[in-house]
Design an enzyme around this catalytic site. Structure first.
Site, PDB file in Angstrom:
ATOM      1  N   GLY A 208      27.627 -58.707  18.936  1.00  0.00           N
ATOM      2  CA  GLY A 208      26.310 -58.052  18.912  1.00  0.00           C
ATOM      3  C   GLY A 208      26.271 -56.981  17.845  1.00  0.00           C
ATOM      4  O   GLY A 208      27.118 -56.959  16.944  1.00  0.00           O
ATOM      5  N   ASN A 209      25.295 -56.110  17.909  1.00  0.00           N
ATOM      6  CA  ASN A 209      25.240 -54.981  16.975  1.00  0.00           C
ATOM      7  C   ASN A 209      24.560 -53.795  17.659  1.00  0.00           C
ATOM      8  O   ASN A 209      24.163 -53.888  18.817  1.00  0.00           O
ATOM      9  CB  ASN A 209      24.538 -55.384  15.672  1.00  0.00           C
ATOM     10  N   TYR A 210      24.416 -52.702  16.939  1.00  0.00           N
ATOM     11  CA  TYR A 210      23.985 -51.442  17.558  1.00  0.00           C
ATOM     12  C   TYR A 210      22.465 -51.266  17.662  1.00  0.00           C
ATOM     13  O   TYR A 210      21.990 -50.202  18.017  1.00  0.00           O
ATOM     14  CB  TYR A 210      24.538 -50.256  16.755  1.00  0.00           C
ATOM     15  N   SER A 211      21.679 -52.275  17.331  1.00  0.00           N
ATOM     16  CA  SER A 211      20.216 -52.084  17.365  1.00  0.00           C
ATOM     17  C   SER A 211      19.755 -51.774  18.790  1.00  0.00           C
ATOM     18  O   SER A 211      20.127 -52.460  19.741  1.00  0.00           O
ATOM     19  CB  SER A 211      19.513 -53.334  16.844  1.00  0.00           C
ATOM     20  N   ALA A 276      17.702 -56.910  14.297  1.00  0.00           N
ATOM     21  CA  ALA A 276      18.984 -56.996  13.606  1.00  0.00           C
ATOM     22  C   ALA A 276      19.636 -58.291  14.092  1.00  0.00           C
ATOM     23  O   ALA A 276      20.239 -58.339  15.165  1.00  0.00           O
ATOM     24  CB  ALA A 276      19.844 -55.788  13.940  1.00  0.00           C
TER      25      ALA A 276
END
Ligand code: PMT
Length: 398
Positions: A208-211, A276
């Site tokens: 995943g990512n930090y969005s 993102a």
């Protein structure tokens, strides 16, 4: 733009209440019809006589007018208003509004108001910075209210910091601009993506990512406020869309987001790709948890996800407008321009992780809007809601 508008001016008990008199005068001068609603402690700072003389209307403070027994209907007031402005808004009133504590006429009127609400906090810097105030303001923002950020400077306590109520001239300008731009996207179908995508590795793990979704949700709220029918395709976030004109489609992976976008895009006038999106996903999704006890260190082979913005760029028809975001860490302008061209976008919103307070997870952002014809517009570091206003404004101008 304020001529003939019905404005409720809410005044609470803070030193900055003296500025409300100027605000009232300016609103009346601009042609607005103003009804003042004041809290009991507001009257300790400024008298109803001054306010009723300037507004030409009796000031409302209690549920009943004591000598006549006349019922002051907060419901009627809420329906009458084209906008409600609470200036100054103290920490106490902000807390009551955020939590539905309807123990005075101002808060009941706020809870009944159908019109947009503008809140101009004013308090000492430590009260302003307290997590309780910060959370309450964020909650009010999430309800779709407009927060008129306090300025920094010398406060009544002689301390210097953030907490000064915005100047009356500026508040009038904000209202004027609001009425001027209202409805600029009337009847338009706007597709927005927000948040991260999760790419499954096994039943308990993902890439995943930090969005956080804050930027995309702010865009959705702003577009809805401007009269658009919004379809918000959202990756996994903890946010909730508030405006009734926002339809939310929840997805998890880039493939699911792509499918939803492809199906919604043909009926959209504008698409804004703020999510993102993970560029890669694991080739194989294990149906059981990968165990640590394995002899070998597991290797996760990745495959490319579809490029959603580029897919929509290929589908785009005459009259459709496609906006992308670019999150960069270096060679920002060059990379963003390259993405704008490669994905056949009409505009790209560049944000850089080099700018403190911009990008993932923050409540603020700093952007450069770049259009296909090479125009550039840079913003300051602003709350994401204001960045959203800027983007929607520039879209509606186009
Ligand atoms: O959600 P927040 O915490 O508020 O943070 C906001 C944000 C930083 C996520 C947002 O402002 C932002 O920059 N979004 C785009 C992030 C990104 O993926 O940028 P990119 O440069 O990798 O992608 C360029 C564009 O292509 C983006 O519009 C993206 O949505 C799109 N894309 C990317 C990859 C992919 N496989 N498909 C896509 O459509």
């Amino acid at each position: 733009m304020l001529k003939g508008k019905h404005i409720i001016l809410g005044i609470t008990g803070g030193i900055a209440a003296y500025k409300s008199v100027t605000l009232l005068r300016l609103l009346v001068k601009a042609g607005a019809e103003v009804q003042v609603v004041i809290t009991p402690s507001g009257k300790e700072f400024i008298t109803p006589v001054t306010l009723s003389a300037l507004s030409g209307k009796p000031v409302v403070s209690e549920f009943f007018t004591a000598n006549t027994g006349q019922w002051n209907s907060h419901v009627d007031l809420g329906l009458w208003a084209d906008a409600m402005v609470i200036a100054p808004a103290t920490a106490s009133t902000i807390g009551k509004m955020a939590n539905g504590i309807a123990d005075n006429m101002l808060v009941t009127t706020y809870l009944s108001a159908k019109a947009p609400v503008f809140i101009a906090p004013a308090m000492d810097l430590d009260m302003m910075a307290h997590p309780s105030t910060v959370t309450n303001i964020e909650r009010l923002r999430s309800y779709g209210n407009h927060i008129i950020e306090p300025a920094s400077g010398e406060l009544a306590s002689h301390l210097v910091g953030k907490g000064r109520m915005e100047e009356p001239e500026k508040i009038v300008e904000i209202l004027d601009r609001f009425f001027d731009s209202q409805g600029k996207l009337n009847g338009k179908n706007v597709l927005i993506t927000a948040g991260p995508t999760y790419e499954k590795i096994d039943p308990v793990r993902f890439i995943g990512n930090y969005s956080s979704g804050k930027m995309g949700y702010a865009l959705a709220e702003e577009a809805a406020l401007q009269g658009a029918n919004v379809t918000l395709i959202s990756g996994p976030v903890s946010l909730k869309a508030v405006h009734p004109a926002i339809k939310v489609i929840k997805v998890e992976s880039a493939r699911e987001m792509c499918d939803a976008c492809v199906s919604e895009f043909p009926t959209s006038d504008i698409a804004i790709m703020c999510a993102a999106v993970a560029d890669y996903a694991p080739e194989t999704v294990h149906d059981r948890k990968i165990k640590r006890e394995h002899d070998d260190t597991p290797v996760i082979r990745l495959i490319k996800n579809p490029d959603i913005a580029a897919t929509l760029g290929k589908m785009k028809q005459e009259g459709q407008y496609l906006v992308g975001f670019a999150l960069e860490t270096d060679s920002e302008l060059k990379n963003a321009t390259e993405k704008l061209q490669r994905k056949n976008l009409d505009m790209i919103v560049l944000n850089s992780l080099k700018d403190k307070g911009a990008g993932f997870g923050t409540d603020t952002n700093k952007v450069t809007l770049i259009t296909a014809d090479g125009n550039q517009q840079k913003s300051d570091l602003l709350p994401k809601r204001q960045i959203a206003e800027l983007i929607i404004d520039s879209l509606s101008n186009l």
